[in-house]
Design an enzyme around this catalytic site. Structure first.
Site, PDB file in Angstrom:
ATOM      1  N   ASP A 168     -19.473   8.664  31.127  1.00 46.71           N
ATOM      2  CA  ASP A 168     -20.528   7.743  31.379  1.00 46.71           C
ATOM      3  C   ASP A 168     -21.474   8.684  32.533  1.00 46.71           C
ATOM      4  O   ASP A 168     -20.668   9.419  33.039  1.00 46.71           O
ATOM      5  CB  ASP A 168     -19.901   6.620  31.921  1.00 46.71           C
ATOM      6  CG  ASP A 168     -19.271   5.691  30.966  1.00 46.71           C
ATOM      7  OD1 ASP A 168     -19.729   5.901  29.851  1.00 46.71           O
ATOM      8  OD2 ASP A 168     -18.386   4.815  31.294  1.00 46.71           O
TER       9      ASP A 168
HETATM   10  N1  URA Z   1     -13.941   5.462  30.120  1.00 43.15           N
HETATM   11  C1  URA Z   1     -14.889   5.026  30.754  1.00 43.15           C
HETATM   12  O1  URA Z   1     -15.017   3.575  30.701  1.00 43.15           O
HETATM   13  N2  URA Z   1     -15.942   5.962  31.174  1.00 43.15           N
HETATM   14  C2  URA Z   1     -15.774   7.141  30.968  1.00 43.15           C
HETATM   15  O2  URA Z   1     -16.804   7.916  31.420  1.00 43.15           O
HETATM   16  C3  URA Z   1     -14.699   7.776  30.251  1.00 43.15           C
HETATM   17  C4  URA Z   1     -13.680   6.852  30.100  1.00 43.15           C
END
Ligand code: URA
Length: 235
Positions: free
Chosen positions: A103
């Site tokens: 993310d």
């Molecule tokens: N899980 C998440 O919620 N976000 C990420 O960036 C990676 C794994």
């Protein structure tokens, strides 16, 4: 391999553009300018210079980036920067892609490559390469939450149970978990499912490869051993 073809394979543009670079005297090997595009090369341990800048020939590239916050894993980032902004055109021309996604607000180990097989080996849902995440949580982590994470939780619109292994409380509001799948927002959704919330998320390891010593935004080429570590599956 012909010099013009080697340059093209390394991201220096079209065959025509590479021929022109060579004819312009921009390319040298071991301090010798080579202006014949059809010059034959031995690719083993090949180093070359283009306009005085040194490069090493790499058949494929495997990159570890310490991803900063505020960067998206897409080429056309909409609200943030793109992780691809952190790389020069030569690498971008090679068509490097992110191996899975983080993310925009997640930091830590992100791999990029132009090797489709490597990408597949790490992202295929059946391969189960472990990923280690550390997080800051909104509320103190309870024993019950740890148990629930280990037993597995359901996530809306996803099939099956999502469990974590090696769940370790690092501090009252800090947790480390290992997951073996990689669905959208998995860690954040797992924490919501047990009644907590992720405030900050960091990926510390993929397979057996820990994030190398890199400042946020810095990256390096992985060597053969590190590539094998990233693919490592414990089960
Ligand atoms: N899980 C998440 O919620 N976000 C990420 O960036 C990676 C794994």
């Amino acid at each position: 391999m012909l010099l013009e073809k080697m340059l093209q394979s390394q991201g220096f543009g079209s065959r025509k553009h590479c021929q022109q670079l060579i004819k312009n005297g921009a390319v040298s090997i071991q301090d010798e300018v080579i202006d014949n595009p059809k010059h034959k090369l031995d690719l083993n341990n090949l180093n070359f210079e283009v306009y005085g800048k040194s490069y090493t020939y790499r058949e494929k590239v495997y990159i570890a980036l310490n991803k900063p916050q505020g960067y998206e894993c897409s080429h056309q980032a909409t609200h943030h920067f793109s992780v691809f902004d952190l790389f020069d055109d030569i690498l971008l021309n090679r068509g490097i892609q992110c191996v899975g996604r983080l993310d925009q607000d997640t930091t830590g180990l992100l791999l990029l490559t132009d090797d489709g097989q490597f990408l597949q080996a790490l992202t295929h849902p059946k391969k189960h390469v472990a990923k280690v995440y550390q997080m800051q949580t909104a509320d103190p982590v309870t024993d019950e939450q740890i148990q629930q994470l280990e037993q597995g939780v359901e996530l809306r619109n996803e099939k099956g149970i999502f469990a974590a292994t090696e769940v370790t409380r690092l501090a009252e509001n800090r947790l480390q978990i290992t997951i073996h799948q990689g669905v959208y927002h998995q860690v954040k959704r797992m924490l919501v499912a047990v009644g907590n919330k992720v405030e900050q998320l960091h990926r510390a390891q993929i397979g057996a490869l820990a994030l190398p010593d890199l400042a946020e935004g810095e990256w390096l080429y992985l060597n053969t051993e590190q590539v094998a570590q990233a693919k490592f599956r414990s089960e």
